[in-house]
Scaffold this active site. Structure first.
Site, PDB file in Angstrom:
ATOM      1  N   CYS A 280       8.417  45.280-105.775  1.00  0.00           N
ATOM      2  CA  CYS A 280       7.670  43.794-105.853  1.00  0.00           C
ATOM      3  C   CYS A 280       7.869  43.145-107.055  1.00  0.00           C
ATOM      4  O   CYS A 280       7.885  42.125-107.092  1.00  0.00           O
ATOM      5  CB  CYS A 280       6.202  43.800-105.420  1.00  0.00           C
ATOM      6  SG  CYS A 280       6.202  44.446-103.640  1.00  0.00           S
TER       7      CYS A 280
ATOM      8  N   HIS B 221       4.128  36.882-107.076  1.00  0.00           N
ATOM      9  CA  HIS B 221       4.651  37.708-106.151  1.00  0.00           C
ATOM     10  C   HIS B 221       3.640  37.428-104.991  1.00  0.00           C
ATOM     11  O   HIS B 221       2.561  37.650-104.919  1.00  0.00           O
ATOM     12  CB  HIS B 221       4.667  39.122-106.466  1.00  0.00           C
ATOM     13  CG  HIS B 221       5.078  39.967-105.096  1.00  0.00           C
ATOM     14  ND1 HIS B 221       6.042  39.805-104.369  1.00  0.00           N
ATOM     15  CD2 HIS B 221       4.238  41.167-104.850  1.00  0.00           C
ATOM     16  CE1 HIS B 221       5.951  40.461-103.546  1.00  0.00           C
ATOM     17  NE2 HIS B 221       4.813  41.452-103.615  1.00  0.00           N
TER      18      HIS B 221
ATOM     19  N   ASN C 175       5.454  39.090 -97.095  1.00  0.00           N
ATOM     20  CA  ASN C 175       5.846  39.566 -98.457  1.00  0.00           C
ATOM     21  C   ASN C 175       7.308  40.088 -98.321  1.00  0.00           C
ATOM     22  O   ASN C 175       7.444  41.003 -97.746  1.00  0.00           O
ATOM     23  CB  ASN C 175       4.723  40.767 -98.592  1.00  0.00           C
ATOM     24  CG  ASN C 175       5.108  41.499-100.042  1.00  0.00           C
ATOM     25  OD1 ASN C 175       6.183  41.437-100.623  1.00  0.00           O
ATOM     26  ND2 ASN C 175       4.241  42.566-100.427  1.00  0.00           N
TER      27      ASN C 175
END
Ligand code: UT7
Length: 335
Positions: free
Chosen positions: A115, A262, A292
């Site tokens: 991430c 993020h 995500n």
């Protein structure tokens, strides 16, 4: 003294929309749980036969970013590709993008920081530009999560969260002092490597071995996440690394025009927004639409924020990420 500015942005997501209700048909989950816990309403998944892969999506996003930078692929001197879901175990996605876009024999480098991959990647690009080695660098974050998720009730704690897509940025040398990427700040904590991980297939867990050892349960070739532990660490590390970036530049949270976190969980973004006392128009979220997308989430969000006119010249843009590793980082950018 050279600085790097973001001269072009692009993103690509597969056409296939997967809603929470679609997921509830294949596993024991529901729209209410997913929206309440994560904010996600839908995500994109590659559909078999739609011609997409991690590197192909990355190349599509890259093409748009290069065009918007008013450059051609011949101008790119380095490719940096961030992903946790490469098409192949090796080589990496960077060389595949090079081949798809028929680029020169420029170096291609893969970043494996999940991430935080995009923030790490632009930090690497920024260093190459600051030293004067390259003028134009292509940075890509791309993920094909749907190809490797456990789409049964066993995997629901992870599988409902992740989506597919790609984002890209071109970083270009600038001599305008006090603008572009002002600083980047990177961290990692390997002590928690297993709290969000996919152990195999790898040299530690080869496929025949995994099947033999795990005929039914606990299959380590699906991602594992200790959700609450990750959540608790995320809110602390996001806050720390944003503060670190602001302090390094003698700035405060009130100087932020746009925070692009993020897209891990809408609740994490809202926590950060509250903590830094930011208004709704100072924080950009699109996890509702895409889930995500790991290394792709920041460049997709940054591109959308820019396309929608939410980022203007002179704005202070802050990127911040946290994820598997654990790894985390921030970038402070004067647009
Ligand atoms: O991008 C990298 C960084 N990642 C993150 O930052 C993610 C951080 N973690 C999170 O976002 C949250 O922890 C999750 C969204 C993953 C999970 O939310 P949670 O509030 O921490 O839920 P939980 O894991 O504690 O599970 C609560 C309950 C459990 O049932 P019981 O034991 O209370 O009966 C789970 O089995 O919810 C159940 N559950 C589900 N129910 C319906 C777990 N997944 C699902 C699901 N649908 N998809």
């Amino acid at each position: 003294m050279y600085t790097s500015k973001i001269s072009g942005l692009g993103y690509y997501v597969p056409e296939n929309i997967v809603t929470n209700d679609d997921l509830s048909k294949v596993m024991d989950t529901n729209d209410k749980w997913i929206q309440e816990r994560t904010g996600i309403k839908q995500r994109r998944h590659i559909k078999k036969g739609d011609g997409n892969s991690t590197s192909i999506m990355g190349a599509k996003a890259a093409k748009i970013a290069i065009e918007r930078a008013s450059l051609t692929t011949d101008d790119i001197e380095l490719i940096i590709f961030a992903t946790l879901s490469p098409d192949m175990y090796f080589p990496g996605g960077g060389v595949q993008v090079q081949e798809i876009l028929q680029m020169k024999t420029v170096p291609a480098l893969d970043v494996r920081n999940q991430c935080s991959g995009f923030v790490y990647a632009i930090s690497v690009a920024d260093q190459f530009i600051k030293t004067g080695m390259y003028k134009n660098i292509l940075v890509i974050g791309s993920e094909n999560h749907s190809g490797g998720l456990d789409m049964t009730t066993r995997g629901r704690g992870v599988s409902v969260i992740f989506g597919d897509g790609a984002g890209a940025a071109v970083l270009t040398r600038s001599e305008k002092e006090g603008s572009g990427i002002l600083s980047t700040h990177l961290h990692s904590e390997g002590a928690h490597a297993r709290e969000l991980s996919l152990e195999g297939p790898s040299t530690g867990h080869w496929v025949p071995e995994i099947i033999e050892e795990n005929p039914q349960e606990n299959i380590p070739y699906y991602p594992y996440m200790n959700g609450q532990f990750v959540f608790k660490n995320a809110v602390v590390r996001f806050s720390e690394v944003i503060n670190e970036g602001l302090q390094a530049n003698n700035l405060t949270a009130q100087d932020i025009d746009m925070l692009i976190p993020h897209q891990a969980n809408l609740r994490i973004s809202q926590f950060i927004q509250k903590k830094f006392k930011l208004s709704d128009d100072q924080v950009f979220n699109n996890i509702q639409k895409y889930g995500n997308t790991t290394a792709a989430s920041i460049p997709i969000a940054l591109t959308e924020a820019w396309e929608q006119g939410n980022i203007k010249e002179g704005d202070l843009v802050v990127l911040a990420a946290f994820g598997s590793g654990f790894t985390w980082g921030s970038a402070i950018i004067k647009w």
